[in-house]
Every structure is written in C-alpha cells, then in structure tokens.
Design a protein around this motif. Sequence first.
Motif, PDB file in Angstrom:
ATOM      1  N   ARG A 149       0.855  -1.186   0.000  1.00 53.53           N
ATOM      2  CA  ARG A 149       0.000   0.000   0.000  1.00 53.53           C
ATOM      3  C   ARG A 149       0.888   1.232   0.000  1.00 53.53           C
ATOM      4  O   ARG A 149       1.890   1.288   0.720  1.00 53.53           O
ATOM      5  N   VAL A 150       0.531   2.223  -0.811  1.00 52.50           N
ATOM      6  CA  VAL A 150       1.281   3.473  -0.887  1.00 52.50           C
ATOM      7  C   VAL A 150       0.297   4.621  -0.693  1.00 52.50           C
ATOM      8  O   VAL A 150      -0.720   4.692  -1.383  1.00 52.50           O
ATOM      9  N   ILE A 151       0.611   5.493   0.242  1.00 54.11           N
ATOM     10  CA  ILE A 151      -0.199   6.674   0.512  1.00 54.11           C
ATOM     11  C   ILE A 151       0.624   7.890   0.122  1.00 54.11           C
ATOM     12  O   ILE A 151       1.719   8.102   0.653  1.00 54.11           O
ATOM     13  N   VAL A 152       0.095   8.678  -0.812  1.00 54.61           N
ATOM     14  CA  VAL A 152       0.760   9.910  -1.232  1.00 54.61           C
ATOM     15  C   VAL A 152      -0.011  11.081  -0.644  1.00 54.61           C
ATOM     16  O   VAL A 152      -1.205  11.234  -0.890  1.00 54.61           O
ATOM     17  N   GLN A 153       0.686  11.875   0.139  1.00 53.37           N
ATOM     18  CA  GLN A 153       0.080  13.056   0.746  1.00 53.37           C
ATOM     19  C   GLN A 153       0.690  14.281   0.083  1.00 53.37           C
ATOM     20  O   GLN A 153       1.908  14.481   0.118  1.00 53.37           O
ATOM     21  N   GLU A 154      -0.171  15.095  -0.519  1.00 58.87           N
ATOM     22  CA  GLU A 154       0.292  16.342  -1.111  1.00 58.87           C
ATOM     23  C   GLU A 154       0.170  17.453  -0.077  1.00 58.87           C
ATOM     24  O   GLU A 154      -0.896  17.687   0.474  1.00 58.87           O
ATOM     25  N   VAL A 155       1.284  18.103   0.173  1.00 57.83           N
ATOM     26  CA  VAL A 155       1.340  19.152   1.191  1.00 57.83           C
ATOM     27  C   VAL A 155       1.318  20.507   0.499  1.00 57.83           C
ATOM     28  O   VAL A 155       2.095  20.742  -0.440  1.00 57.83           O
ATOM     29  N   PRO A 156       0.458  21.421   0.948  1.00 57.97           N
ATOM     30  CA  PRO A 156       0.446  22.769   0.370  1.00 57.97           C
ATOM     31  C   PRO A 156       1.809  23.450   0.541  1.00 57.97           C
ATOM     32  O   PRO A 156       2.500  23.246   1.547  1.00 57.97           O
ATOM     33  N   LEU A 157       2.175  24.258  -0.426  1.00 56.96           N
ATOM     34  CA  LEU A 157       3.475  24.931  -0.402  1.00 56.96           C
ATOM     35  C   LEU A 157       3.675  25.754   0.867  1.00 56.96           C
ATOM     36  O   LEU A 157       4.790  25.833   1.393  1.00 56.96           O
ATOM     37  N   GLU A 158       2.609  26.367   1.372  1.00 59.22           N
ATOM     38  CA  GLU A 158       2.736  27.204   2.566  1.00 59.22           C
ATOM     39  C   GLU A 158       2.845  26.379   3.853  1.00 59.22           C
ATOM     40  O   GLU A 158       3.096  26.930   4.915  1.00 59.22           O
ATOM     41  N   HIS A 159       2.694  25.061   3.747  1.00 62.05           N
ATOM     42  CA  HIS A 159       2.815  24.186   4.918  1.00 62.05           C
ATOM     43  C   HIS A 159       4.136  23.414   4.936  1.00 62.05           C
ATOM     44  O   HIS A 159       4.329  22.551   5.795  1.00 62.05           O
ATOM     45  N   TRP A 160       5.014  23.671   4.003  1.00 65.18           N
ATOM     46  CA  TRP A 160       6.276  22.926   3.871  1.00 65.18           C
ATOM     47  C   TRP A 160       7.419  23.898   4.105  1.00 65.18           C
ATOM     48  O   TRP A 160       7.574  24.876   3.372  1.00 65.18           O
ATOM     49  N   GLY A 161       8.216  23.643   5.139  1.00 70.92           N
ATOM     50  CA  GLY A 161       9.319  24.543   5.461  1.00 70.92           C
ATOM     51  C   GLY A 161      10.647  24.051   4.933  1.00 70.92           C
ATOM     52  O   GLY A 161      10.949  22.867   5.004  1.00 70.92           O
ATOM     53  N   ILE A 162      11.439  24.984   4.423  1.00 71.79           N
ATOM     54  CA  ILE A 162      12.782  24.691   3.923  1.00 71.79           C
ATOM     55  C   ILE A 162      13.701  25.802   4.424  1.00 71.79           C
ATOM     56  O   ILE A 162      13.561  26.961   4.016  1.00 71.79           O
ATOM     57  N   GLY A 163      14.587  25.483   5.331  1.00 72.12           N
ATOM     58  CA  GLY A 163      15.540  26.469   5.819  1.00 72.12           C
ATOM     59  C   GLY A 163      14.905  27.708   6.431  1.00 72.12           C
ATOM     60  O   GLY A 163      15.407  28.806   6.263  1.00 72.12           O
ATOM     61  N   GLY A 164      13.794  27.527   7.117  1.00 66.61           N
ATOM     62  CA  GLY A 164      13.158  28.640   7.793  1.00 66.61           C
ATOM     63  C   GLY A 164      12.167  29.421   6.942  1.00 66.61           C
ATOM     64  O   GLY A 164      11.597  30.409   7.404  1.00 66.61           O
ATOM     65  N   GLU A 165      11.980  28.997   5.710  1.00 69.30           N
ATOM     66  CA  GLU A 165      11.013  29.635   4.820  1.00 69.30           C
ATOM     67  C   GLU A 165      10.037  28.584   4.314  1.00 69.30           C
ATOM     68  O   GLU A 165      10.352  27.398   4.303  1.00 69.30           O
ATOM     69  N   THR A 166       8.871  29.033   3.882  1.00 65.10           N
ATOM     70  CA  THR A 166       7.948  28.091   3.270  1.00 65.10           C
ATOM     71  C   THR A 166       8.414  27.788   1.848  1.00 65.10           C
ATOM     72  O   THR A 166       9.162  28.569   1.241  1.00 65.10           O
ATOM     73  N   ALA A 167       7.971  26.666   1.321  1.00 67.90           N
ATOM     74  CA  ALA A 167       8.282  26.328  -0.058  1.00 67.90           C
ATOM     75  C   ALA A 167       7.711  27.369  -1.013  1.00 67.90           C
ATOM     76  O   ALA A 167       8.309  27.669  -2.049  1.00 67.90           O
ATOM     77  N   GLU A 168       6.599  27.952  -0.621  1.00 65.94           N
ATOM     78  CA  GLU A 168       5.991  29.023  -1.415  1.00 65.94           C
ATOM     79  C   GLU A 168       6.951  30.219  -1.515  1.00 65.94           C
ATOM     80  O   GLU A 168       7.169  30.763  -2.610  1.00 65.94           O
ATOM     81  N   GLU A 169       7.546  30.616  -0.391  1.00 63.53           N
ATOM     82  CA  GLU A 169       8.506  31.717  -0.399  1.00 63.53           C
ATOM     83  C   GLU A 169       9.737  31.363  -1.218  1.00 63.53           C
ATOM     84  O   GLU A 169      10.262  32.192  -1.975  1.00 63.53           O
ATOM     85  N   LYS A 170      10.217  30.130  -1.071  1.00 61.66           N
ATOM     86  CA  LYS A 170      11.393  29.684  -1.825  1.00 61.66           C
ATOM     87  C   LYS A 170      11.133  29.770  -3.312  1.00 61.66           C
ATOM     88  O   LYS A 170      11.996  30.206  -4.084  1.00 61.66           O
ATOM     89  N   ARG A 171       9.944  29.332  -3.754  1.00 64.50           N
ATOM     90  CA  ARG A 171       9.617  29.376  -5.173  1.00 64.50           C
ATOM     91  C   ARG A 171       9.521  30.797  -5.701  1.00 64.50           C
ATOM     92  O   ARG A 171       9.792  31.046  -6.867  1.00 64.50           O
ATOM     93  N   ARG A 172       9.128  31.712  -4.834  1.00 66.64           N
ATOM     94  CA  ARG A 172       9.039  33.125  -5.243  1.00 66.64           C
ATOM     95  C   ARG A 172      10.402  33.798  -5.235  1.00 66.64           C
ATOM     96  O   ARG A 172      10.538  34.921  -5.679  1.00 66.64           O
TER      97      ARG A 172
END
Length: 66
Positions: free
Chosen positions: A40-63
């Motif tokens: 069984r495989v469960i794929v969870q898609e996380v909103p960009l604003e809920h994913w942190g990378i180095g103290g920033e959201t993924a949304e901020e990183k993409r911008r």
Amino acid sequence: MPIAQVSILEGRPKEKRVELIRRVTDAIAESLEVPAERVRVIVQEVPLEHWGIGGETAEEKRRGGG
C-alpha cells in the motif's frame, strides 16, 4: 502488508503521482520479496505554505525568498 507514506509538495501532475506509486510499490515488493498486490502506498500532497525549507515556506522559496 507493507505501507509506505510519501509526502510531496502539491502541484505535480496526476501522471507523476501514479508513476511514483508504481515505482514505490515495485521497490518495496522487490526488496521485501512480497507480492505487489500486498503493498500500500499513501501519497500526501502538502500545500506549499505548509512545507518549510531552511526557515522559509516552499511558497517563499519558489518566489525567490521571503
């Protein structure tokens, strides 16, 4: 019954998620020597604003930083 949970950032096409599920299933079935039908495989898609990378959201990183 092996269960894998995979978290990914939202926004990938359905075809990519389907391929991910297939490949994860194949890897688990092969490495644990179990039938793919038992995996069984469960794929969870996380909103960009809920994913942190180095103290920033993924949304901020993409911008380009926040």
